[in-house]
Motif scaffolding. Sequence first.
Motif, PDB file in Angstrom:
ATOM      1  N   THR A 127      -1.996   7.994   5.414  1.00 45.23           N
ATOM      2  CA  THR A 127      -2.431   7.102   5.090  1.00 45.23           C
ATOM      3  C   THR A 127      -2.570   5.648   6.366  1.00 45.23           C
ATOM      4  N   VAL A 128      -3.400   4.899   6.279  1.00 42.97           N
ATOM      5  CA  VAL A 128      -4.091   3.691   7.346  1.00 42.97           C
ATOM      6  C   VAL A 128      -3.293   2.467   6.360  1.00 42.97           C
ATOM      7  N   THR A 129      -2.442   1.938   6.874  1.00 41.28           N
ATOM      8  CA  THR A 129      -1.811   1.200   5.419  1.00 41.28           C
ATOM      9  C   THR A 129      -1.896  -1.172   6.997  1.00 41.28           C
ATOM     10  N   ALA A 130      -2.598  -1.712   6.186  1.00 40.97           N
ATOM     11  CA  ALA A 130      -2.615  -3.025   7.265  1.00 40.97           C
ATOM     12  C   ALA A 130      -1.702  -3.738   6.861  1.00 40.97           C
TER      13      ALA A 130
ATOM     14  N   GLY B 148       6.181 -12.715   8.021  1.00 40.88           N
ATOM     15  CA  GLY B 148       7.157 -11.699   8.042  1.00 40.88           C
ATOM     16  C   GLY B 148       6.570 -10.686   8.358  1.00 40.88           C
ATOM     17  N   LYS B 149       5.622 -10.642   8.383  1.00 39.95           N
ATOM     18  CA  LYS B 149       5.274  -8.953   8.282  1.00 39.95           C
ATOM     19  C   LYS B 149       5.626  -8.418  10.151  1.00 39.95           C
ATOM     20  N   SER B 150       5.320  -9.044  11.484  1.00 38.16           N
ATOM     21  CA  SER B 150       5.848  -8.030  12.315  1.00 38.16           C
ATOM     22  C   SER B 150       7.707  -8.322  11.615  1.00 38.16           C
ATOM     23  N   THR B 151       8.083  -8.839  11.355  1.00 41.67           N
ATOM     24  CA  THR B 151      10.055  -9.018  11.267  1.00 41.67           C
ATOM     25  C   THR B 151       9.711  -7.492  10.244  1.00 41.67           C
ATOM     26  N   LEU B 152       9.268  -7.655   9.363  1.00 35.67           N
ATOM     27  CA  LEU B 152       9.096  -6.132   8.184  1.00 35.67           C
ATOM     28  C   LEU B 152       8.601  -5.160   8.984  1.00 35.67           C
ATOM     29  N   LEU B 153       7.999  -4.401   9.856  1.00 34.56           N
ATOM     30  CA  LEU B 153       7.686  -3.860  10.543  1.00 34.56           C
ATOM     31  C   LEU B 153       8.626  -2.786  11.100  1.00 34.56           C
ATOM     32  N   MET B 154       9.200  -4.230  12.424  1.00 30.86           N
ATOM     33  CA  MET B 154      10.595  -3.477  12.641  1.00 30.86           C
ATOM     34  C   MET B 154      11.862  -3.588  12.339  1.00 30.86           C
ATOM     35  N   THR B 155      11.535  -3.463  10.584  1.00 31.73           N
ATOM     36  CA  THR B 155      12.576  -3.844   9.636  1.00 31.73           C
ATOM     37  C   THR B 155      12.718  -1.954   9.441  1.00 31.73           C
ATOM     38  N   LEU B 156      11.050  -1.864   9.279  1.00 34.25           N
ATOM     39  CA  LEU B 156      10.492  -0.541   9.017  1.00 34.25           C
ATOM     40  C   LEU B 156      10.585   0.396   9.255  1.00 34.25           C
ATOM     41  N   ALA B 157      11.018   0.678  11.133  1.00 30.35           N
ATOM     42  CA  ALA B 157      11.424   0.922  12.332  1.00 30.35           C
ATOM     43  C   ALA B 157      12.336   1.092  13.050  1.00 30.35           C
ATOM     44  N   ARG B 158      14.107   0.100  12.249  1.00 33.35           N
ATOM     45  CA  ARG B 158      15.258   0.414  12.779  1.00 33.35           C
ATOM     46  C   ARG B 158      15.114   0.147  13.795  1.00 33.35           C
ATOM     47  N   VAL B 159      13.993  -1.107  14.196  1.00 36.25           N
ATOM     48  CA  VAL B 159      14.354  -1.852  15.978  1.00 36.25           C
ATOM     49  C   VAL B 159      15.499  -2.858  15.349  1.00 36.25           C
TER      50      VAL B 159
ATOM     51  N   THR C 149       4.487  11.208  17.101  1.00 32.10           N
ATOM     52  CA  THR C 149       5.318  11.269  16.150  1.00 32.10           C
ATOM     53  C   THR C 149       4.078  11.072  15.314  1.00 32.10           C
ATOM     54  N   GLY C 150       4.343  11.939  13.677  1.00 31.40           N
ATOM     55  CA  GLY C 150       3.747  12.393  12.812  1.00 31.40           C
ATOM     56  C   GLY C 150       3.329  11.098  11.798  1.00 31.40           C
ATOM     57  N   ILE C 151       4.415  10.014  12.792  1.00 28.51           N
ATOM     58  CA  ILE C 151       3.953   7.844  11.735  1.00 28.51           C
ATOM     59  C   ILE C 151       4.209   7.161  13.205  1.00 28.51           C
ATOM     60  N   LEU C 152       2.760   5.761  12.498  1.00 27.06           N
ATOM     61  CA  LEU C 152       3.208   5.399  14.374  1.00 27.06           C
ATOM     62  C   LEU C 152       3.006   3.170  13.375  1.00 27.06           C
ATOM     63  N   LEU C 153       4.364   3.204  13.617  1.00 27.53           N
ATOM     64  CA  LEU C 153       3.603   2.070  13.428  1.00 27.53           C
ATOM     65  C   LEU C 153       3.537   0.818  14.309  1.00 27.53           C
ATOM     66  N   LEU C 154       2.183  -0.168  14.412  1.00 34.15           N
ATOM     67  CA  LEU C 154       1.713  -0.626  15.820  1.00 34.15           C
ATOM     68  C   LEU C 154       1.429  -1.860  15.276  1.00 34.15           C
TER      69      LEU C 154
ATOM     70  N   MET D 259       0.095  -1.243   9.950  1.00 34.21           N
ATOM     71  CA  MET D 259      -0.436  -1.833  11.521  1.00 34.21           C
ATOM     72  C   MET D 259       0.006  -3.310  11.083  1.00 34.21           C
ATOM     73  N   VAL D 260      -0.061  -3.817  11.930  1.00 36.03           N
ATOM     74  CA  VAL D 260       0.280  -5.642  11.574  1.00 36.03           C
ATOM     75  C   VAL D 260      -1.408  -5.577  12.282  1.00 36.03           C
ATOM     76  N   LEU D 261      -2.524  -6.480  11.515  1.00 34.63           N
ATOM     77  CA  LEU D 261      -3.560  -6.935  12.103  1.00 34.63           C
ATOM     78  C   LEU D 261      -3.446  -8.192  11.722  1.00 34.63           C
ATOM     79  N   HIS D 262      -4.314  -9.345  12.466  1.00 33.16           N
ATOM     80  CA  HIS D 262      -4.908 -10.703  12.346  1.00 33.16           C
ATOM     81  C   HIS D 262      -6.326 -10.349  12.165  1.00 33.16           C
ATOM     82  N   ASP D 263      -7.204  -9.977  12.658  1.00 37.21           N
ATOM     83  CA  ASP D 263      -8.299  -9.689  11.459  1.00 37.21           C
ATOM     84  C   ASP D 263      -8.895  -8.752  10.656  1.00 37.21           C
ATOM     85  N   LEU D 264      -8.826 -10.128   9.471  1.00 37.30           N
ATOM     86  CA  LEU D 264      -9.313  -9.214   7.699  1.00 37.30           C
ATOM     87  C   LEU D 264     -10.103  -8.503   8.023  1.00 37.30           C
ATOM     88  N   ASN D 265     -11.631  -8.758   8.357  1.00 36.80           N
ATOM     89  CA  ASN D 265     -12.634  -7.777   8.686  1.00 36.80           C
ATOM     90  C   ASN D 265     -12.535  -6.651   9.658  1.00 36.80           C
ATOM     91  N   GLN D 266     -11.308  -6.027  10.284  1.00 30.46           N
ATOM     92  CA  GLN D 266     -11.232  -5.074  10.843  1.00 30.46           C
ATOM     93  C   GLN D 266     -10.038  -4.292   9.930  1.00 30.46           C
TER      94      GLN D 266
END
Lengths: 262, 322
Positions: A35-38, A46-57, A163-168, A200-207
């Motif tokens: 799936t694609v999750t935005a 906290g979007k980016s912080t959450l993403l980086m924590t999920l990525a264990r960065v 990879t099978g999973i991409l975090l952007l 992925m973290v996105l700012h454009d809501l329509n996108q």
Amino acid sequence: MTPPTTTVLAGDGLAAGHGRTTVVPALDLAVEAGTVTALVGPNGSGKSTLLMTLARVLPPRGGRVLLDGEPITARSSVEVARRLGVLPQTAVVPAGATVREVVEQGRYPQLGPWAMMRRRDDSVMERALRLTGLLDLADRRLDSLSGGERQRAWIAMTLAQQTGILLLDEPTTYLDVRHQIDLMRLVRGLCDEHGITVVMVLHDLNQAARYADRLVALRDGTVRADGPPTAVLTPPVLREVFDVDAVVVPDPVTGRPWFVAR
Amino acid sequence: MIVILKTTVPLGLVVGLLAGLCLGRPVLDPVAAVRALLDPADPAHVLLVEGRLPRAVLAVGAGGALGVAGLLLQDVLRNPIAGPELLGVSSGAAVVTAAVVVLGLAVPVVLLPYAALAGALVAGALVVLTMGRTRSPDHVALIGAAVSAACGGLVVAVVGLGTQGNVVVLFRYLLGSLAARGWTHVEAVAPWLLVGLVAAALLARRVETLTLGDEVAAGLGVAVTRTRVLAVVVAAVLAAAVASVCGPVAFVALLAPHLARRLARTVATRRVLVAVVPVGAALLLCADQVARLVIYPVEVPVGVATTLVGVPALVLALRSRA
């Protein structure tokens, strides 16, 4: 068409933050395979912080991250990097490095630290460069390219990781409209044709509404709305999450929700 | 610039080596020098084998090692002006040497390199230990500069206690010198250099990912802090070994990586690593010849020569950004 879903990546009571500050107090999130999750939300939500924590960065400040149902810490960092690729916003352009050299770094987890002089596996590299439209620029210096071209190079590096999973993290930043659309279609294609899971973290809501299967709206480190675009991109949610008074209409091309500020 | 570099580096090594064997008292022509080197019966044989050859070998080894140390530090701290000077390593060795010479400590000459090495490693360890408390490469550079300045102050304090005679000895050491170095010196540093070079080769691939930023490297599965600490330790060992016998040789570690990047036409650490060894070696070997020649028969310290040769070379290299 809803096949049985499997959770590939999850936060379990996950608390995230930088240094001493906690941005996300405790959050449960399960990402389904293919799936694609935005992640959407205002600045500082906290979007980016959450993403980086999920990525264990970033190390979690509480709770745990589950990768394929197991704690992410159970695998070595290189093993994780073969399963999960991440594009942070803090990528540094090394002075003088070419696009190809940067993209080649994405091969590190597959080849390992001992592959000192091994011939680079060109087919993977070429594919990553082709998918991001960078074949013609491959031997140019990254610091001589525009912001959008650089951004595409970082995405190519992440793709070269296979990879099978991409975090952007904000992958469309700096991109012109054409390349934003190309990138979103690329993400959609990776998911639909290769079963790759994208968060992925996105700012454009329509996108986000147009290309993602699921939107997760964050504010102050908590999930305020979570579900398909039609359930999240609504006037009440927009008001609660963004303090925006908006009208939502069906997008004339896809029928997905489309928001216009009032 | 690249063509110039490609021909200059091997040429510098050959010419530097020959000049190292030919010059001095007596001056030999190259043919006579090579003949004397190979013929044990030649009257100049001992002078060459015990005097001029080890000095040249030391210059090659030390130059290569300094180049590698500079490359590791510049890439791992993402700082183009990083070098062993930033680790306090050279000044740590200087403090010990100054103390031994000025205070007349009963340290046998054979052990002096090891005492200096200990001083250098202690200073380097101080920097490495403080690294555990910070994630920022800029902080590491700042801490290193602070330790370096503290050691520099200590050296001045110790020198202030000295007589004129030992201050002259120290003065030569503090500028870095290869004069009167023999096989004992080579043997003292060789194991350290060897271990350091192998470790650098093994680390290079990981160090390369760090040049893209800590989060990108972590995303690729690299243990960022561990890699950074290891690279600084390896650089400290290499620089400490060199400083223990040659004193703080200026500029080679800063300059050699920049020249090597242009030579290798890349900034990828593991490819530059291959180029930086001959570049550093040629640089120090040639600087040593300049040191011996410039006001012949008096030698200037090689540290002065590396600066005289290095500053114009660096300016040229940075002007012609390949």
